[in-house]
Motif scaffolding. Structure first.
Motif, PDB file in Angstrom:
ATOM      1  N   GLY A   1      11.725 -10.000 -98.960  1.00 20.07           N
ATOM      2  CA  GLY A   1      12.105  -9.637 -97.599  1.00 20.07           C
ATOM      3  C   GLY A   1      11.747 -10.691 -96.574  1.00 20.07           C
ATOM      4  N   GLU A   2      10.852 -11.610 -96.939  1.00 18.80           N
ATOM      5  CA  GLU A   2      10.534 -12.706 -96.036  1.00 18.80           C
ATOM      6  C   GLU A   2      11.673 -13.721 -96.050  1.00 18.80           C
ATOM      7  N   PRO A   3      11.832 -14.480 -94.971  1.00 21.20           N
ATOM      8  CA  PRO A   3      12.908 -15.481 -94.942  1.00 21.20           C
ATOM      9  C   PRO A   3      12.644 -16.609 -95.937  1.00 21.20           C
ATOM     10  N   GLY A   4      13.724 -17.104 -96.543  1.00 19.81           N
ATOM     11  CA  GLY A   4      13.620 -18.236 -97.454  1.00 19.81           C
ATOM     12  C   GLY A   4      12.870 -17.920 -98.726  1.00 19.81           C
ATOM     13  N   VAL A   5      13.098 -16.743 -99.291  1.00 23.50           N
ATOM     14  CA  VAL A   5      12.379 -16.331-100.499  1.00 23.50           C
ATOM     15  C   VAL A   5      13.375 -15.901-101.568  1.00 23.50           C
ATOM     16  N   LEU A   6      13.149 -16.359-102.796  1.00 27.99           N
ATOM     17  CA  LEU A   6      13.912 -15.916-103.965  1.00 27.99           C
ATOM     18  C   LEU A   6      12.935 -15.278-104.943  1.00 27.99           C
ATOM     19  N   VAL A   7      13.197 -14.075-105.383  1.00 25.44           N
ATOM     20  CA  VAL A   7      12.361 -13.408-106.384  1.00 25.44           C
ATOM     21  C   VAL A   7      13.040 -13.543-107.742  1.00 25.44           C
ATOM     22  N   VAL A   8      12.330 -14.117-108.708  1.00 26.79           N
ATOM     23  CA  VAL A   8      12.884 -14.398-110.032  1.00 26.79           C
ATOM     24  C   VAL A   8      12.079 -13.645-111.085  1.00 26.79           C
ATOM     25  N   ASP A   9      12.760 -13.057-112.037  1.00 26.44           N
ATOM     26  CA  ASP A   9      12.098 -12.414-113.170  1.00 26.44           C
ATOM     27  C   ASP A   9      11.608 -13.503-114.120  1.00 26.44           C
ATOM     28  N   ALA A  10      10.297 -13.775-114.095  1.00 24.51           N
ATOM     29  CA  ALA A  10       9.733 -14.881-114.865  1.00 24.51           C
ATOM     30  C   ALA A  10       9.543 -14.553-116.331  1.00 24.51           C
ATOM     31  N   SER A  11       9.879 -13.341-116.760  1.00 24.19           N
ATOM     32  CA  SER A  11       9.817 -13.025-118.182  1.00 24.19           C
ATOM     33  C   SER A  11      11.063 -13.500-118.919  1.00 24.19           C
ATOM     34  N   GLN A  12      12.057 -13.973-118.182  1.00 28.18           N
ATOM     35  CA  GLN A  12      13.259 -14.539-118.792  1.00 28.18           C
ATOM     36  C   GLN A  12      12.933 -15.890-119.433  1.00 28.18           C
ATOM     37  N   PRO A  13      13.827 -16.419-120.267  1.00 20.20           N
ATOM     38  CA  PRO A  13      13.636 -17.772-120.801  1.00 20.20           C
ATOM     39  C   PRO A  13      13.483 -18.778-119.672  1.00 20.20           C
ATOM     40  N   ARG A  14      12.701 -19.799-119.909  1.00 22.95           N
ATOM     41  CA  ARG A  14      12.420 -20.782-118.856  1.00 22.95           C
ATOM     42  C   ARG A  14      13.700 -21.413-118.323  1.00 22.95           C
ATOM     43  N   GLU A  15      14.667 -21.707-119.208  1.00 23.01           N
ATOM     44  CA  GLU A  15      15.899 -22.333-118.757  1.00 23.01           C
ATOM     45  C   GLU A  15      16.642 -21.449-117.755  1.00 23.01           C
ATOM     46  N   THR A  16      16.601 -20.132-117.994  1.00 24.44           N
ATOM     47  CA  THR A  16      17.261 -19.210-117.077  1.00 24.44           C
ATOM     48  C   THR A  16      16.574 -19.205-115.723  1.00 24.44           C
ATOM     49  N   VAL A  17      15.238 -19.169-115.753  1.00 25.60           N
ATOM     50  CA  VAL A  17      14.466 -19.170-114.498  1.00 25.60           C
ATOM     51  C   VAL A  17      14.714 -20.452-113.720  1.00 25.60           C
ATOM     52  N   VAL A  18      14.625 -21.588-114.418  1.00 22.29           N
ATOM     53  CA  VAL A  18      14.826 -22.885-113.762  1.00 22.29           C
ATOM     54  C   VAL A  18      16.242 -22.995-113.212  1.00 22.29           C
ATOM     55  N   GLY A  19      17.232 -22.553-113.992  1.00 23.15           N
ATOM     56  CA  GLY A  19      18.617 -22.617-113.529  1.00 23.15           C
ATOM     57  C   GLY A  19      18.846 -21.771-112.295  1.00 23.15           C
ATOM     58  N   GLU A  20      18.246 -20.591-112.258  1.00 20.98           N
ATOM     59  CA  GLU A  20      18.415 -19.714-111.105  1.00 20.98           C
ATOM     60  C   GLU A  20      17.806 -20.348-109.844  1.00 20.98           C
ATOM     61  N   ILE A  21      16.639 -20.976-109.995  1.00 17.03           N
ATOM     62  CA  ILE A  21      15.976 -21.582-108.835  1.00 17.03           C
ATOM     63  C   ILE A  21      16.738 -22.811-108.346  1.00 17.03           C
ATOM     64  N   THR A  22      17.156 -23.662-109.275  1.00 20.61           N
ATOM     65  CA  THR A  22      17.859 -24.878-108.860  1.00 20.61           C
ATOM     66  C   THR A  22      19.200 -24.549-108.209  1.00 20.61           C
ATOM     67  N   GLU A  23      19.891 -23.527-108.733  1.00 17.49           N
ATOM     68  CA  GLU A  23      21.135 -23.105-108.092  1.00 17.49           C
ATOM     69  C   GLU A  23      20.870 -22.592-106.678  1.00 17.49           C
ATOM     70  N   TRP A  24      19.801 -21.849-106.538  1.00 15.25           N
ATOM     71  CA  TRP A  24      19.420 -21.315-105.220  1.00 15.25           C
ATOM     72  C   TRP A  24      19.160 -22.443-104.228  1.00 15.25           C
ATOM     73  N   ILE A  25      18.460 -23.478-104.700  1.00 16.17           N
ATOM     74  CA  ILE A  25      18.182 -24.632-103.831  1.00 16.17           C
ATOM     75  C   ILE A  25      19.483 -25.354-103.479  1.00 16.17           C
ATOM     76  N   ARG A  26      20.322 -25.577-104.471  1.00 19.75           N
ATOM     77  CA  ARG A  26      21.552 -26.341-104.241  1.00 19.75           C
ATOM     78  C   ARG A  26      22.546 -25.588-103.362  1.00 19.75           C
ATOM     79  N   PHE A  27      22.470 -24.245-103.391  1.00 18.40           N
ATOM     80  CA  PHE A  27      23.354 -23.454-102.546  1.00 18.40           C
ATOM     81  C   PHE A  27      22.746 -23.195-101.173  1.00 18.40           C
TER      82      PHE A  27
END
Length: 376
Positions: A133-159
């Protein structure tokens, strides 16, 4: 950001590498007094963290002055801590690696040589103020495979800080393996520090292969095991009822239940090996370099393939011999008891050879003993 064991260091390194950014590890900026407190199992107070947060602010501002992007691995458990960091870099964004308590304890307990004891995990969760709920925050399920977590974060940054709707749909609609909730991803590539089944028990290794063939294999073995187990229950229960309620019994009940149990065990072994659910002992192996681990794994799978092949040959020979001998009670050919032995051992030999190839084709997952844990 996230509690200890959420994977901050490993994930942040991967994100920094993917984006070409500088990496900053918050653990390296703790004063010695803080490290000593944590070694002793004493949670850090807000006052203890002030100097540490100020050092991180300076380090981030240095990266800004150098005109380079940066990724910081920092717990930032409270909003007040995050605000201190935001004051230093106003457009700072936070990716919250969210995990459950059991996973955090497991990862912290698997870390060797780190100053963060398991006893402080409770304080981490007690201190955590969710940034959702804070500005500029992405909540990621870190129990996923690392590649999925990293991909979700990098896409978020690039978008520009907001993951596109279609990207979220792609992630949520990924094919699911019947053995592992996200088996399609885990079986086709390296799967980060650990392989968990629906946030439950940790797998000893990734599934050996995935896709439609794996799903068909799982369906067949699952249904066969379910039928065998149900058959055993019915046979044993009916035998007990007949014996104690009617003073009679079923002569072949014990023999048939033993036969079903043999089938159940060997079908289960083949199914479990495909899914990466077999027991493994890798404490010593995990402490050596990657090349050594690959060699050890290769030798292990060659031995598994050879032993399984010998067992399959023995099962086949017993089948040939058993067709001429009948069960003294029920009358079925004794070869029937050896069919699952031969079949499952052939399956294990094939799976071992596939895994032998995978050892050199896949990027190996980080060993559990090196699962990322940060103390801040």
């Amino acid at each position: 950001m996230g509690v200890s064991g959420s994977g901050k260091t490993e994930t942040s390194h991967a994100v920094a590498d993917a984006l070409g950014y500088r990496h900053i590890e918050a653990d390296h900026f703790h004063p010695e007094a803080n490290v000593a407190r944590m070694r002793a199992g004493t949670p850090l107070s807000d006052a203890d963290r002030v100097e540490w947060l100020q050092k991180l602010a300076v380090e981030m501002q240095r990266a800004v002055a150098d005109d380079v992007g940066f990724v910081l691995a920092c717990s930032a458990l409270k909003r007040s801590y995050r605000n201190i960091l935001r004051d230093a870099v106003p457009d700072l964004r936070f990716a919250h690696l969210s995990i459950d308590y059991e996973t955090a304890v497991q990862r912290v307990g698997g870390r060797v040589g780190h100053f963060m004891p398991i006893s402080l995990v409770d304080s981490q969760f007690a201190t955590l103020e969710s940034p959702e709920g804070e500005p500029g925050v992405l909540v990621v399920d870190a129990s996923q495979p690392r590649e999925t977590v990293v991909g979700e974060i990098t896409e978020w940054i690039r978008f520009g800080g907001d993951l596109a709707i279609n990207a979220r749909e792609d992630l949520s609609s990924a094919p699911r393996d019947s053995a592992n909730k996200r088996g399609g991803e885990r079986g086709s590539q390296s799967a980060g520090p650990s392989f968990t089944e629906a946030k439950g028990a940790e797998l000893t290794q990734p599934p050996i292969y995935s896709g439609k063939l794996a799903q068909a294999f799982d369906r067949i073995t699952d249904w066969l095991m379910a039928v065998l187990l149900a058959f055993m229950v019915v046979v044993v229960f009916s035998s007990v009822v007949l014996r104690y309620a009617f003073g009679t019994g079923w002569t072949g009940a014990e023999e048939l239940s033993r036969l079903a149990f043999v089938w159940l065990v060997f079908v289960g072994v083949a199914s479990s090996m495909r899914r990466g659910e077999l027991m493994a002992f890798s404490m010593i192996r995990d402490r050596f370099p990657e090349l050594f681990r690959r060699v050890v794994d290769s030798i292990s799978w060659i031995m598994v393939a050879a032993a399984s092949g010998l067992a399959a040959l023995g099962g086949w020979n017993q089948m040939q011999f058993g067709w001429t001998i009948s069960s003294p009670v029920v009358g079925y050919p004794l070869a029937v008891a050896m069919v699952p032995v031969a079949a499952s051992m052939v399956a294990l030999a094939v799976l071992a050879l596939v895994q032998l190839v995978n050892v050199w084709r896949r990027q190996p997952p980080a060993p559990i003993a090196e699962a990322n844990v940060t103390a801040d």
